[in-house]
Design an enzyme around this catalytic site. Structure first.
Site, PDB file in Angstrom:
ATOM      1  N   ASP B  86       0.825  -1.212   0.000  1.00  0.00           N
ATOM      2  CA  ASP B  86       0.000   0.000   0.000  1.00  0.00           C
ATOM      3  C   ASP B  86       0.855   1.256   0.000  1.00  0.00           C
ATOM      4  O   ASP B  86       0.358   2.336  -0.329  1.00  0.00           O
ATOM      5  CB  ASP B  86      -0.924   0.012   1.216  1.00  0.00           C
ATOM      6  CG  ASP B  86      -0.144   0.021   2.514  1.00  0.00           C
ATOM      7  OD1 ASP B  86       0.292  -1.058   2.955  1.00  0.00           O
ATOM      8  OD2 ASP B  86       0.054   1.110   3.090  1.00  0.00           O
ATOM      9  N   ASP B 155       5.990  -5.914   7.147  1.00  0.00           N
ATOM     10  CA  ASP B 155       4.629  -5.394   7.229  1.00  0.00           C
ATOM     11  C   ASP B 155       3.727  -6.416   6.541  1.00  0.00           C
ATOM     12  O   ASP B 155       3.314  -6.241   5.409  1.00  0.00           O
ATOM     13  CB  ASP B 155       4.583  -4.039   6.518  1.00  0.00           C
ATOM     14  CG  ASP B 155       3.160  -3.485   6.476  1.00  0.00           C
ATOM     15  OD1 ASP B 155       2.276  -4.028   7.162  1.00  0.00           O
ATOM     16  OD2 ASP B 155       2.946  -2.510   5.724  1.00  0.00           O
ATOM     17  N   PRO B 162      -1.810 -16.078   2.942  1.00  0.00           N
ATOM     18  CA  PRO B 162      -0.610 -16.135   2.104  1.00  0.00           C
ATOM     19  C   PRO B 162       0.650 -15.599   2.770  1.00  0.00           C
ATOM     20  O   PRO B 162       1.750 -15.859   2.298  1.00  0.00           O
ATOM     21  CB  PRO B 162      -0.990 -15.299   0.876  1.00  0.00           C
ATOM     22  CG  PRO B 162      -2.239 -14.585   1.212  1.00  0.00           C
ATOM     23  CD  PRO B 162      -2.902 -15.319   2.320  1.00  0.00           C
TER      24      PRO B 162
END
Lengths: 488, 283
Positions: B86, B155, B162
């Site tokens: 992100d 992070d 996954p």
């Protein structure tokens, strides 16, 4: 490899046992038969653990669901479909593991006193069958790769020699492939056997995918072998303990069924049978794509492990046209001795420190089993854990024993030795005596000693070393392997 | 219209946010990616139905995972960021001029693409020339690194999907190898409150404690994460997060933050009794 016509696909799209069970479940038949848990109601703890779906199809043989001992409807249809999928004349659904398939195969081929030619690195189930039927083994000593310390395949000329020396033998048995993925020249061995009026049997516990993948070693049925035991539950994805016995046109199917029924349960599990049915459908329809992916994963894993350094993940480069006639590319075996660690030590570290369970570790190697269910992300974990083990534990390899093939001295047939008068001795006092039981590391379950073989100093040293390194040893009456039974 | 997005924090507890509309929804090779416009929390990124960030509270997470190590080790110039597609972590990192090189390893390119389009506030620094994005499995990437980084920031998503490989002993061991002799690894360590999360937190703390000589845990309050209560792991070869903490040096940077302060830095390492106990159990 299969030739997939539209008709073939249409037929193989069926799974008769699975369909019958689905239909049966919807009928909501009231059970006044076994199993007594009655669709799970009588055992709520089991039901909550395994799930309602699962226990509701744990049912007994009955007319709409057929009977494995004498199949005439849905089980028979499933067998016919399996035979077609594997390219066999007959296929039998087995619910006692591939052990039961191997035993039925050997019991079909030979009787008391008859000789059977086989490599010494067979699974214990083969020699167990000899204990049961009283046939006599003629061992072809496999070639050994000195560096890796593993037994290879049988050379054709060795089989030829064994046939010359034992012209009355009734069958030749071949591992296709071995646990490590090594194949003998099966086509030539089949031809030799047939030319001398012998049957050719294949233990394909590790070769299910040969029937469905592309560019893989030849399968037993393709090579013209007479019978094959195929562990559908290993690379094929069915439930543990389910397996197929395949037969070619030279074998009388009715006789095979009689032999199977000598030892087979009369309450065959529908969980196991439906898993065979569904897995056969899956492989027949999609096996080529599935095993292409498994192969890609195996090749990637080998390349990554070899780039870590210190390890040797061996593969098809080993092929030598004879004792390694072919190599199963989806096997992932790794030689560990060069980092100063026994395979079994790496195996234990992977589980204890890294929560990774592999198939087995022996003196010099580990084997990670790759199959229909594997993904790259787990392979990354395995490779990274191996890299870490090397970084943390690498040491000098002086003093590490390599696995030696120890030439067995067969003194008595397995059956004679097993049932003979015997005495129990502390293991260190047994040198020179004849053993009446098995000793093996499990897995892989290939006997170090089989009943009727002479105990030598080399064998004792090997057993003690394997115990010290942490191999789990099985076979003898004494579970701690401190005593052995020997012939009086 | 009454449209709600819910995330189950346990089978018996859920957090629900009222949603204005869904902006994006796609299945990538690895996971399902959704972006929502919510009433209270602004835009939300959810992976496999778990909230990864909201515009409203992302600053807490990103400031705490970046400024704590940056205020301890004054020599950090090469950073590896794992996950974080992100861009929020990178946004904080690029505020430091002493950082020369950032490798960002993200498995899923679709996350980055979605964030560039719908969460520009987070993704705005992904094009900084110091940032190098690698779309790769992090376990594989780091296997090939040795003695390269001053700081590794992990992070990850939670350990049940996954990202599982990023909570393993082999991964932490490889991070140790990839760090320089005075390097630091900071990771998101989950929540200690609900049982399943607490068990996972304990397991990963144990693995880190077995790998690094210094291993501490610090906390922050993040409203949209499970129990609103989140932990970070601080693992280090040399520097202690409080003994080697230089508040003056950091304050001299005059960096404006909304959550992190040098006073909070110390406070974040003071943990409640039940948590101290859980950590000691596995140390």
């Amino acid at each position: 490899m299969l030739d997939r016509t539209t008709e073939f696909i249409r037929r193989q799209n069926r799974a008769p046992i699975h369909e019958a069970l689905e239909k049966f479940r919807n009928l909501r038949v009231v059970p006044f038969d076994v199993p007594g848990h009655k669709r799970g109601r009588g055992n709520p703890e089991l039901t909550s653990f395994l799930g309602q779906q699962c226990v509701s199809v744990d049912v007994n043989s009955m007319k709409p669901l057929d009977n494995l001992c004498h199949p005439i409807s849905v089980i028979r249809e499933a067998e016919i479909l399996a035979a077609e999928a594997f390219g066999a004349a007959e296929a039998f659904l087995m619910v006692g593991g591939t052990t039961s398939a191997v035993q039925s195969m050997v019991l079909t081929a030979c009787k008391r006193g008859e000789e059977i030619i086989l490599p010494r690195n067979v699974h214990r189930s083969v020699i167990n069958a000899l204990v049961l039927c009283g046939a006599v083994p003629v061992y072809v000593n496999p070639q050994v790769d000195r560096r890796l310390g593993i037994s290879l395949g049988m050379k054709v000329e060795q089989v030829e020699q064994a046939i010359r020396e034992h012209p009355n033998a009734v069958a030749v048995l071949v591992n296709n492939p071995t646990y490590y993925g090594i194949c003998s020249d099966l086509r030539s061995i089949v031809k030799l056997a047939h030319d001398h009026g012998m049957l050719c049997l294949a233990d394909e516990a590790h070769g299910t995918h040969f029937y469905f993948g592309e560019d893989l070693p030849v399968s037993a049925m393709d090579a013209g072998a007479d019978m094959a035991s195929v562990s559908m539950h290993k690379s094929g994805g069915s439930l543990t303990q389910s397996s197929f016995l395949l037969a070619g046109p030279n074998v009388h199917a009715g006789y095979v069924r009689q032999i199977i029924n000598l030892t087979q349960t009369t309450s065959a599990s529908y969980l196991l049978m439906s898993s065979l049915d569904i897995s056969r459908r899956n492989l027949a329809l999609r096996g080529d794509v599935i095993f292409r992916e498994v192969r890609r994963i195996a090749e990637y894993a080998r390349a990554e492990i070899n780039s870590v350094g210190g390890y040797y993940a061996f593969g098809p480069e080993m092929i030598n046209g004879d004792s390694i006639f072919d190599f199963d590319p989806i096997k992932l075996s790794v030689h560990t001795l060069d980092i100063g660690m026994a395979g079994i030590e790496v195996y234990d570290l992977l589980r204890d420190d890294y929560d990774i369970q592999i198939e087995f570790g022996d003196i010099g190697n580990i084997l990670a089993y790759l199959s229909i269910g594997d993904r790259i992300q787990e392979v990354e974990r395995l490779v990274s854990a191996l890299a870490e083990i090397r970084r943390r534990y690498q040491r000098d390899k002086t003093g590490m024993l390599s696995q030696e093939y120890i030439d067995p001295q067969v003194v008595a047939s397995p059956q004679e030795a097993f049932y003979a008068q015997k005495e129990s001795l502390p293991i260190e006092q047994t040198e020179g005596r004849v053993c009446s039981e098995f000793v093996m590391c499990y897995p892989p379950g290939i006997p170090i000693l089989a009943p009727g073989e002479r105990i030598t100093k080399d064998i004792l040293d090997y057993i003690l070393y394997a115990k010290e390194k942490g191999c789990s040893m099985t076979g003898p009456e004494d579970p701690n392997i401190e005593r052995l039974n020997v012939l009086i | 219209m009454d449209l709600w997005f819910s995330e189950k924090h346990t089978p018996d507890v859920k957090l629900s946010l009222r949603v204005e509309r869904q902006l994006f929804s796609k299945q990538s090779d690895y996971q399902r990616i959704d972006v929502f416009e919510s009433c209270e929390f602004g835009r939300i990124l959810a992976l496999d139905g778990n909230i990864m960030l909201t515009e409203r509270d992302e600053f807490i997470y990103n400031e705490m995972i970046v400024h704590v190590p940056m205020a301890v080790h004054q020599g950090i110039s090469r950073v590896l960021v794992i996950g974080a597609g992100d861009g929020g972590v990178v946004k904080e990192l690029t505020r430091y001029s002493r950082i020369e090189h950032i490798d960002l390893v993200e498995m899923d390119p679709m996350v980055v693409d979605a964030c560039r389009q719908y969460l520009p506030g987070n993704a705005c620094q992904l094009d900084d020339e110091r940032v190098h994005i690698h779309y790769e499995n992090a376990l594989k990437f780091i296997r090939y690194c040795e003695n390269e980084y001053d700081l590794i920031i992990v992070d990850s998503n939670d350990p049940f999907g996954p990202s599982e490989g990023l909570f393993t002993k082999e991964f932490y061991g490889n991070c140790y190898k990839a760090l320089k002799e005075d390097g630091i690894m900071v990771n998101q360590q989950g929540s200690p409150f609900y049982q399943q999360d607490a068990d996972a937190m304990q397991r990963s703390h144990k693995r880190i404690a077995n790998t690094f000589p210094i291993c501490r845990v610090y906390q922050a309050h993040i409203p949209t994460y499970a129990a609103g209560y989140w932990l970070f792991g601080f693992a280090s070869k040399k520097y202690h997060p409080i003994d080697d903490f230089d508040s003056k040096a950091w304050n001299d940077l005059h960096m404006r933050t909304r959550y992190y302060t040098t006073r909070l830095h110390k406070g974040a390492f003071y943990l409640p009794a039940f948590l101290e106990e859980m950590l000691e159990e596995v140390e």
